[in-house]
Design a protein around this motif. Structure first.
Motif, short mmCIF file in Angstrom:
data_model
loop_
_atom_site.label_atom_id
_atom_site.label_comp_id
_atom_site.label_asym_id
_atom_site.label_seq_id
_atom_site.Cartn_x
_atom_site.Cartn_y
_atom_site.Cartn_z
N PRO A 1 0.81 -1.23 0.00
CA PRO A 1 0.00 0.00 0.00
C PRO A 1 0.84 1.28 0.00
CG PRO A 1 -0.04 -1.04 2.15
CD PRO A 1 0.65 -2.00 1.24
N SER A 2 2.13 1.14 0.28
CA SER A 2 3.07 2.25 0.14
C SER A 2 4.02 1.93 -1.02
CB SER A 2 3.86 2.47 1.44
OG SER A 2 4.55 1.29 1.81
N SER B 1 7.22 -3.14 -2.59
CA SER B 1 6.69 -3.79 -3.80
C SER B 1 5.74 -2.81 -4.47
CB SER B 1 5.97 -5.09 -3.44
OG SER B 1 5.52 -5.75 -4.58
N ARG B 2 6.30 -1.98 -5.34
CA ARG B 2 5.53 -0.91 -5.97
C ARG B 2 4.52 -1.48 -6.95
NH1 ARG B 2 6.63 4.51 -6.59
NH2 ARG B 2 8.74 4.20 -5.80
N GLY B 3 3.29 -1.02 -6.82
CA GLY B 3 2.25 -1.42 -7.76
C GLY B 3 2.24 -0.52 -8.97
N ALA B 4 1.19 -0.65 -9.79
CA ALA B 4 1.07 0.17 -10.98
C ALA B 4 0.49 1.54 -10.62
CB ALA B 4 0.17 -0.53 -12.00
N GLY B 5 0.77 2.52 -11.45
CA GLY B 5 0.17 3.83 -11.27
C GLY B 5 0.80 4.64 -10.15
N TYR B 6 0.05 5.69 -9.75
CA TYR B 6 0.56 6.67 -8.80
C TYR B 6 0.29 6.23 -7.36
CZ TYR B 6 1.58 10.13 -12.38
OH TYR B 6 2.11 10.79 -13.45
N TYR B 7 1.21 6.64 -6.49
CA TYR B 7 0.99 6.58 -5.04
C TYR B 7 0.94 8.03 -4.55
CZ TYR B 7 1.99 1.57 -4.48
OH TYR B 7 1.95 0.20 -4.52
N GLY C 1 2.26 14.84 12.92
CA GLY C 1 1.91 13.68 13.75
C GLY C 1 1.33 12.51 12.99
N TYR C 2 1.22 12.58 11.66
CA TYR C 2 0.66 11.45 10.92
C TYR C 2 1.14 11.46 9.47
CZ TYR C 2 -2.52 14.79 8.74
OH TYR C 2 -3.03 15.84 8.03
N SER C 3 1.04 10.30 8.81
CA SER C 3 1.30 10.16 7.37
C SER C 3 0.26 9.21 6.80
CB SER C 3 2.70 9.62 7.10
OG SER C 3 3.70 10.57 7.40
N VAL C 4 -0.22 9.51 5.58
CA VAL C 4 -1.24 8.70 4.93
C VAL C 4 -0.77 8.35 3.52
CG1 VAL C 4 -3.65 8.58 4.19
CG2 VAL C 4 -3.05 9.87 6.25
N PHE C 5 -0.97 7.07 3.13
CA PHE C 5 -0.60 6.60 1.78
C PHE C 5 -1.87 6.11 1.09
CE2 PHE C 5 3.14 6.22 4.39
CZ PHE C 5 4.17 6.69 3.58
N GLU C 6 -2.11 6.61 -0.13
CA GLU C 6 -3.28 6.21 -0.90
C GLU C 6 -2.84 5.61 -2.23
OE1 GLU C 6 -5.34 9.85 -1.35
OE2 GLU C 6 -6.07 9.91 0.73
N HIS C 7 -3.55 4.54 -2.63
CA HIS C 7 -3.20 3.87 -3.90
C HIS C 7 -4.38 3.05 -4.37
CE1 HIS C 7 -0.82 1.99 -7.01
NE2 HIS C 7 -1.11 0.79 -6.54
N VAL C 8 -4.53 2.94 -5.70
CA VAL C 8 -5.55 2.08 -6.30
C VAL C 8 -4.83 1.08 -7.20
CG1 VAL C 8 -7.58 1.94 -7.77
CG2 VAL C 8 -7.29 3.88 -6.22
N GLU C 9 -5.08 -0.19 -6.98
CA GLU C 9 -4.43 -1.27 -7.75
C GLU C 9 -5.48 -2.28 -8.18
OE1 GLU C 9 -0.87 -3.32 -9.23
OE2 GLU C 9 -1.13 -1.33 -8.34
N SER D 1 -6.55 1.28 -1.42
CA SER D 1 -5.97 1.10 -0.08
C SER D 1 -5.58 2.45 0.49
CB SER D 1 -4.74 0.19 -0.14
OG SER D 1 -3.72 0.76 -0.94
N GLU D 2 -5.69 2.54 1.82
CA GLU D 2 -5.29 3.76 2.52
C GLU D 2 -4.58 3.32 3.81
OE1 GLU D 2 -7.87 7.42 3.03
OE2 GLU D 2 -7.75 6.71 5.11
N LEU D 3 -3.32 3.66 3.92
CA LEU D 3 -2.52 3.31 5.10
C LEU D 3 -2.21 4.59 5.87
CD1 LEU D 3 -0.76 1.38 6.82
CD2 LEU D 3 1.11 1.80 5.20
N THR D 4 -2.61 4.62 7.14
CA THR D 4 -2.36 5.77 8.00
C THR D 4 -1.45 5.35 9.14
OG1 THR D 4 -4.56 6.63 7.49
CG2 THR D 4 -3.42 7.56 9.41
N VAL D 5 -0.41 6.14 9.38
CA VAL D 5 0.55 5.86 10.44
C VAL D 5 0.60 7.06 11.39
CG1 VAL D 5 2.94 5.26 11.00
CG2 VAL D 5 1.93 4.47 8.84
N TYR D 6 0.46 6.82 12.70
CA TYR D 6 0.61 7.90 13.67
C TYR D 6 1.05 7.32 15.01
CZ TYR D 6 -4.11 6.56 15.28
OH TYR D 6 -5.21 5.89 15.75
N VAL D 7 1.58 8.18 15.87
CA VAL D 7 2.07 7.79 17.19
C VAL D 7 1.19 8.45 18.24
CG1 VAL D 7 4.00 8.02 18.81
CG2 VAL D 7 4.43 7.41 16.43
N ASP D 8 0.88 7.67 19.30
CA ASP D 8 0.09 8.20 20.40
C ASP D 8 0.82 9.38 21.04
OD1 ASP D 8 -0.78 8.23 23.43
OD2 ASP D 8 -2.35 7.14 22.35
N VAL D 9 0.07 10.36 21.48
CA VAL D 9 0.69 11.57 22.03
C VAL D 9 1.47 11.28 23.30
CG1 VAL D 9 0.22 13.86 22.97
CG2 VAL D 9 -1.12 13.02 21.03
#
Length: 845
Positions: free
Chosen positions: A787-788, A792-798, A805-813, A818-826
């Motif tokens: 998903p990032s 293993s990179r998929g086709a098309g854009y990421y 405090g956060y990062s989000v990755f979006e992709h369509v394959e 898929s949408e992957l969100t990463v964050y740390v508790d305060v």
């Protein structure tokens, strides 16, 4: 022959005398024995194919069964040309023909005949039946000249002999007649001693027909200063003294570090490597062959409509601090093929521990220089003080047997591999010439490319030489030296000889060396089958400092032997010998011996162990780092016993059989998950319209920019369209944190980002490797992606969005969003990774 015929060099002979018959009978027996063994005749005392630690040929007497009284003469088969020269005085025609035969066998050198030719099977390199001893001995040359004078100048020395009145008074002693009654001589003994070479045992070797062994199998090559380790897949390292020459990490799952050679068929664009690593391309046939002093790789590849054989030999020179990798390429196809041959090695020139601690910082001090006239690359490390030595590494490639179309060079890893790529598929194999970067590059490598053309069934030989010189002039001198193919040939010959010397130095056989090499695999790469049980490992509560009370640093691999019975002292002898072998090959290991004998004050086993060590070459390394530590088990606490067993990479006990039996012991049967069987094939689809890059960003640079409200930085990447360097978002609270790059999660730590990492940080801006990965797989087709963007990179854009405090990755394959969100508790030491997957394909998936 020397003992029988030397009197003739100065004394006269008389027909029908006892001495005359003796001369003729000795020559006849020598001729007969040569015919029985199928070799030229003429055995005498001479040098033979064995050298001491100074590479000086050894010398002793050899003879023919029946002529010599010593038993076992048939065990050696050494023929000396000077013995045939002596026989010119007795049987000139037969001796002349034999000398011609020896000359045709390669024994005629610049200064006359070489010393001897050794046919003894136990002293031959694998695949060879004889070895010429290339030395000249003055007294043997002198005897040959006297024999020629006897034949051609009408016996001048004999005439001088009889002209002396003192000798004339005793000439009758030389005229003793042949006695009429002779003693019976049993010929059965001499015939039973004759053995054919065909029945000789084969030289022990290890052959691996697959790179996929449970752990990498290794071969150690060394001259005592320059050390090379090679695995059966082609990975490994090069070291010089205490410096790493090339980059290496212990990684049994990938084994993708080392010095490599890429081959590329220009017509089809397909590429492969001379071993399995680093391209991981499967060969039609594959073999890794480890014999003492040498590693070899053989593979057959069908590339497009081409067919290629490659044979690679790897040795270390006993004379210079260099490694030679000789590659033979043969074009088996029916058309001419153009091939790019590219070498590759990542340059370190620093202590291994220092480089592993901060590789990016270490790289900053390495400078490279391309020496185009000599087709080589020089590398050195800028010293931090005036008195710090600065050795020079060199890397060259020499091609023999074919014409060279073009040559190019590269010393910048980013330029060679390309951002986001790996050594398995570097950007440099896209067909264009190498860029030729040099100087203070940020990530130094040594890579040279030759483009060659091979006709059908034509072969080429490529010598890839890497080494170290104490100074720049010394490195340049070695570069000049190893342009000559004959010098490289000499390295291949001497490597085997040096390996035999090392084995004799520790009184080991080649079979022993192969066993110790197999055990070295478990020392270098973790092998659970030789480590302590999980029940022991889970009990350990102590750290490295717990070893210090036993004078063990814990910085080196530990091999542990537990022995309590004096009847098993052979196990101690073997492991002490293995330790000596590893040390001579540049592998530093702490050997810990637990004496579990309960004999009380007499300490018989302790004395026996210490005496065995003191009598060998390991006496000076007792209780030293990289040495041998003998400890009574009763003086080791239970906590320390658990600690030592937990950290030991291999544990042996005298209750489990011989060393070979314990090394061969199979570990637990690996449970293999059944491979997925796809029910439909994967079709590459065009990227969804939502994946197209956004243009509504502030300060957009073609890859990324800020959103209108300035709260997020948005990056869009695609195959071939990546950021020139890692862009990272640090998500952390005072006690816990993680780093996320535009390619995905990188690593996580607790308390301290450097000292207490929970997942590995590779600090690699080129490949951007990570120890944290998510994968998605279509269970129908078997197609998988991440998903990032990496690994293993998929086709098309990421599209990745990074906020405070956060990062989000979006992709369509393939219709899967898929949408992957990463964050740390305060406040808490917790990281959240939330993956949302939505099927937009219109069919069940």
């Amino acid at each position: 022959m020397f003992e029988y015929l030397m009197p003739l060099l100065v004394m006269p002979t008389y027909e029908n005398t006892l001495l005359d018959q003796t001369y003729k009978a000795a020559v006849e027996r020598q001729i007969e024995y040569g015919g029985q063994r199928g070799v030229p005749w003429g055995m005498s005392e001479s040098g033979y194919n064995m050298v001491d630690v100074h590479l000086t040929y050894q010398y002793r007497a050899f003879g023919v069964p029946g002529l010599g009284l010593k038993r076992g003469l048939a065990e050696d088969l050494v023929v000396a040309p000077y013995a045939s020269a002596l026989a010119l005085m007795v049987a000139p025609e037969a001796a002349c023909l034999n000398l011609q035969r020896l000359a045709n066998a390669g024994l005629l050198g610049k200064f006359g005949f070489y010393e001897s030719i050794d046919y003894t099977p136990s002293r031959q390199r694998r695949g060879e039946s004889s070895t010429v001893v290339r030395s000249f001995m003055t007294h043997h040359q002198g005897m040959s000249l006297l024999s020629l004078a006897y034949l051609l100048l009408d016996r001048p020395m004999q005439k001088r002999f009889v002209s002396d009145p003192l000798f004339q008074a005793t000439l009758l002693l030389l005229q003793e007649r042949i006695p009429r009654a002779t003693a019976l001589f049993p010929h059965t003994a001499q015939l039973s001693d004759i053995r054919t070479t065909s029945g000789a045992p084969e030289t022990p070797i290890r052959v691996f027909n697959s790179p996929d062994t449970p752990i990498p199998q290794v071969q150690l090559l060394s001259n005592g200063r320059y050390h090379v380790m090679v695995t059966n897949a082609g990975g490994g390292y090069s070291q010089w003294k205490n410096l790493a020459v090339t980059r290496w990490r212990e990684d049994a799952t990938r084994d993708n570090w080392g010095s490599f050679c890429y081959l590329r068929d220009v017509t089809s664009g397909e590429y492969w490597s001379t071993a399995h690593q680093p391209t991981l391309k499967r060969a039609e046939s594959y073999a890794a062959i480890f014999s003492e002093g040498r590693a070899e790789f053989r593979r057959r590849d069908l590339i497009g409509d081409g067919d290629f054989d490659t044979h690679t030999e790897i040795v270390v020179s006993p004379e210079d601090d260099i490694e030679l990798r000789r590659v033979h390429i043969t074009n088996r196809s029916r058309t001419r093929r153009t091939i790019d041959v590219t070498s590759y090695a990542e340059v370190v020139l620093a202590p291994t521990a220092a480089e592993a601690l901060h590789p990016a910082f270490s790289n900053l001090f390495v400078q490279t220089e391309i020496i185009e006239p000599r087709r080589a690359i020089l590398c050195t490390r800028r010293p931090r003080s005036l008195d710090e030595p600065a050795p020079w590494m060199f890397h060259l490639m020499a091609v023999h047997g074919t014409d060279i179309a073009e040559i190019s060079y590269e010393t910048d890893r980013m330029q060679f591999i390309g951002r986001g790529n790996t050594v398995a598929a570097p950007k440099a194999l896209n067909g264009s010439a190498l860029a030729g970067s040099q100087g203070s590059v940020l990530d130094p490598i040594a890579a040279i490319r030759y483009r060659i053309t091979l006709a059908p069934d034509e072969s080429a030989t490529i010598d890839i030489v890497s080494g170290i010189g104490e100074t720049r002039d010394a490195a340049l001198s070695l570069i000049e030296k190893y342009q000559d193919r004959r010098i490289a040939d000499r390295v291949l010959e001497l490597a085997w000889t040096h390996a035999q010397v090392v084995l004799r130095q520790i009184n080991a056989t080649e079979a022993d060396a192969q066993l110790y090499g197999r055990l070295a695999s478990s020392v270098i790469y973790a092998n659970s089958s030789l480590r302590a049980d999980a029940a022991v490992l889970i009990k350990n509560r102590r750290g490295q400092s717990g070893l210090w009370g036993h004078a063990i640093s814990g910085d080196l691999p530990i091999v542990l032997l537990q022995i309590g019975d004096r009847a098993n002292i052979e196990l101690v002898r073997q492991l002490v010998q293995a330790h000596a072998y590893w040390r001579l090959k540049g592998l530093a290991v702490d050997l810990v011996i637990w004496n579990e004998d309960r004999a009380g004050y007499r300490q018989l086993l302790q004395d026996q162990i210490m005496g065995l060590i003191a009598a060998g070459v390991e006496a000076h390394v007792i209780d030293r780092q990289g040495g041998i530590f003998v400890r009574p088990a009763e003086q080791i606490s239970d906590e320390d016993r658990i600690l030592l067993q937990s950290v030991a990479c291999a544990i042996f006990t005298d209750s489990r059989g011989t060393l070979a039996e314990q090394v061969n012991r199979r570990g637990p049967v690996e449970v293999r998950v059944p491979r997925l069987k796809p029910t439909r094939s994967h079709r590459a689809e065009l990227p969804a319209a939502t994946g197209l890059p956004r243009r509504d960003l502030i300060l957009f640079n073609g890859l990324g920019g800020f959103t209108r409200d300035g709260r997020e930085y948005v990056i869009m990447t695609a195959p071939g369209q990546v950021t020139p360097a890692p862009w990272v978002n640090v998500l952390a609270n005072p006690h816990f944190g993680t780093v996320v790059s535009e390619n995905g999660p990188v690593y996580t730590w607790s308390e301290n980002a450097h000292e207490f990492r929970l997942t590995p940080w590779h600090n690699d801006p080129v490949s951007d490797a990570s120890g944290e990965v998510f994968y998605l797989r279509d269970e129908d087709s078997g197609h998988f992606w991440s998903p990032s963007p990496l690994p293993s990179r998929g086709a098309g854009y990421y599209v990745s969005r990074h906020g405070f405090g956060y990062s989000v990755f979006e992709h369509v394959e393939g219709g899967i969003r898929s949408e992957l969100t990463v964050y740390v508790d305060v406040d808490a030491a917790i990281k959240f990774s939330v993956l949302k997957v939505r099927n937009e394909s219109g069919q069940a998936r």
